[in-house]
Design a protein around this motif. Structure first.
Motif, short mmCIF file in Angstrom:
data_model
loop_
_atom_site.label_atom_id
_atom_site.label_comp_id
_atom_site.label_asym_id
_atom_site.label_seq_id
_atom_site.Cartn_x
_atom_site.Cartn_y
_atom_site.Cartn_z
N LEU A 17 1.30 -1.26 -0.18
CA LEU A 17 -0.25 -0.24 -0.06
C LEU A 17 1.27 1.26 -0.02
CD1 LEU A 17 -2.78 -1.27 2.80
CD2 LEU A 17 -3.21 -0.80 0.13
N PHE A 18 1.97 1.42 0.83
CA PHE A 18 3.17 1.82 0.78
C PHE A 18 2.69 2.72 -0.75
CE2 PHE A 18 7.48 3.36 0.54
CZ PHE A 18 7.63 4.56 1.72
N VAL A 19 3.72 1.73 -1.69
CA VAL A 19 4.63 1.68 -3.01
C VAL A 19 3.12 2.28 -4.23
CG1 VAL A 19 4.73 0.02 -5.16
CG2 VAL A 19 5.86 -0.12 -2.66
N LYS A 20 2.11 1.59 -3.91
CA LYS A 20 0.45 1.54 -4.63
C LYS A 20 1.03 3.52 -4.20
CE LYS A 20 -3.94 1.53 -5.14
NZ LYS A 20 -5.43 0.54 -4.81
N HIS A 21 0.07 4.03 -3.35
CA HIS A 21 0.09 5.51 -3.00
C HIS A 21 1.28 6.55 -3.45
CE1 HIS A 21 -1.83 8.50 -1.14
NE2 HIS A 21 -0.54 9.04 -0.78
N LYS A 22 2.31 5.84 -3.11
CA LYS A 22 3.32 6.85 -3.62
C LYS A 22 3.71 6.75 -5.37
CE LYS A 22 7.29 8.07 -1.51
NZ LYS A 22 7.23 9.34 -0.74
N GLY A 23 3.18 5.64 -5.79
CA GLY A 23 3.69 5.35 -7.04
C GLY A 23 4.61 4.76 -7.71
N THR A 71 11.35 3.47 5.22
CA THR A 71 11.82 4.43 5.30
C THR A 71 13.27 4.81 4.04
OG1 THR A 71 12.21 4.36 7.61
CG2 THR A 71 13.77 5.66 7.26
N TYR A 72 13.52 4.12 4.17
CA TYR A 72 14.88 3.33 2.50
C TYR A 72 13.94 4.25 1.25
CZ TYR A 72 17.82 2.27 -0.99
OH TYR A 72 18.62 2.22 -2.15
N LEU A 73 12.79 3.48 0.43
CA LEU A 73 11.69 4.00 -0.34
C LEU A 73 11.17 6.01 -0.17
CD1 LEU A 73 9.36 1.11 -1.30
CD2 LEU A 73 12.09 1.45 -2.35
N ASP A 74 10.78 5.69 0.89
CA ASP A 74 10.49 7.24 1.44
C ASP A 74 11.88 8.63 1.06
OD1 ASP A 74 8.12 8.19 1.78
OD2 ASP A 74 8.74 9.22 3.99
N SER A 75 12.56 8.52 0.95
CA SER A 75 14.10 8.77 1.12
C SER A 75 14.00 9.33 -0.42
CB SER A 75 15.07 8.63 1.92
OG SER A 75 14.74 8.45 3.42
N LEU A 76 14.10 7.84 -0.47
CA LEU A 76 14.91 7.72 -2.68
C LEU A 76 13.87 8.72 -3.39
CD1 LEU A 76 15.92 4.40 -3.24
CD2 LEU A 76 17.43 6.27 -3.36
N SER A 165 -2.11 15.15 7.12
CA SER A 165 -1.96 14.23 5.72
C SER A 165 -2.11 12.72 6.06
CB SER A 165 -0.73 14.73 4.69
OG SER A 165 0.10 14.27 5.62
N LEU A 166 -1.84 11.51 5.21
CA LEU A 166 -1.77 10.17 5.32
C LEU A 166 -0.38 9.63 5.52
CD1 LEU A 166 -3.33 7.84 4.74
CD2 LEU A 166 -2.52 7.64 2.55
N SER A 167 -0.60 8.88 6.48
CA SER A 167 1.42 8.33 6.42
C SER A 167 0.98 6.95 6.80
CB SER A 167 1.77 9.14 8.25
OG SER A 167 0.93 8.59 9.26
N GLN A 168 2.42 6.72 7.25
CA GLN A 168 2.58 4.92 7.25
C GLN A 168 1.81 4.54 9.05
OE1 GLN A 168 3.52 3.00 4.09
NE2 GLN A 168 3.23 1.04 5.84
#
Length: 206
Positions: A17-23, A71-76, A165-168
């Motif tokens: 769901l994290f990956v989907k929301h961030k596209g 955390t890693y993907l959110d930084s990237l 806003s939406l968060s993890q």
């Protein structure tokens, strides 16, 4: 990068769901937990802990914890930040994710992993044989009841768990509520705020 996952399971779902929301466009490979593919030598060579999700980076490094992966993907990929934008938000979201894992997911796991043949001698994740403890089923059910009541109070009058806003943290609570259905439990009518919050999150995330 490649994400090893089993989409229906709760921890992979948190990342999904994290990956989907961030596209984010990620190469993925399914590790079928129903056939115990997590114990196959090929996957065990990637993640000796025999758990999913696992994110293998281009240099071979493997991240095998949901918080580490997010955390890693959110930084990237900083667009649509889900792990917080200020020091306080980052701390609050990390705290919520830990609380929800311990109080929510683990409560359900008490029930799920300590009954039935699927998890016989696999009462805990990983490659070590751990026998089931039937008494933990009752404890898990009590933990689920307490979790519902606590979360109902937490979301009363709030759209999001942290900030505006939406968060993890929201994703993790939403996944926890879905996971309780694996043990034939659902948010009770005594928790109307939590029922409404879940319905709102479903519109945002699904």
């Amino acid at each position: 990068m490649k994400l090893y996952t089993f989409e229906m399971a709760p921890n992979p779902r948190r990342v999904g769901l994290f990956v989907k929301h961030k596209g984010i466009d990620l190469a993925t490979e399914t590790v079928d937990l129903t056939t115990k593919a997590q114990f196959d030598p090929a996957f065990k060579a990637i993640n000796p802990r025999c758990t999913v999700p696992a994110l293998q980076l281009d240099d071979g490094t493997v991240l095998a914890d949901v918080i580490a992966i997010c955390t890693y993907l959110d930084s990237l990929y900083p667009d649509k930040p889900l792990m917080g934008t200020t020091p306080l938000e980052k701390a609050q979201i990390a705290g919520w994710c830990h609380r929800l894992y311990v109080e929510g997911l683990m409560g359900v796991a008490d029930v799920l992993r300590n009954t039935g043949d699927m998890f016989k001698d696999r009462a805990l994740p990983g490659d070590v044989l751990i026998e089931q403890i039937p008494a933990l089923v009752d404890r898990g059910m009590k933990r689920i009841d307490g979790f519902y009541q606590a979360m109902n109070q937490e979301v009363e009058g709030r759209e999001f768990l942290v900030g505006d806003s939406l968060s993890q943290a929201d994703i993790d609570l939403y996944v926890c509520l879905g996971f309780t259905q694996w043990v034939k439990r659902d948010v009770p009518d005594t928790c109307p705020a939590l029922q409404g919050w879940r319905a709102s999150m479903a519109e945002r995330l699904e």
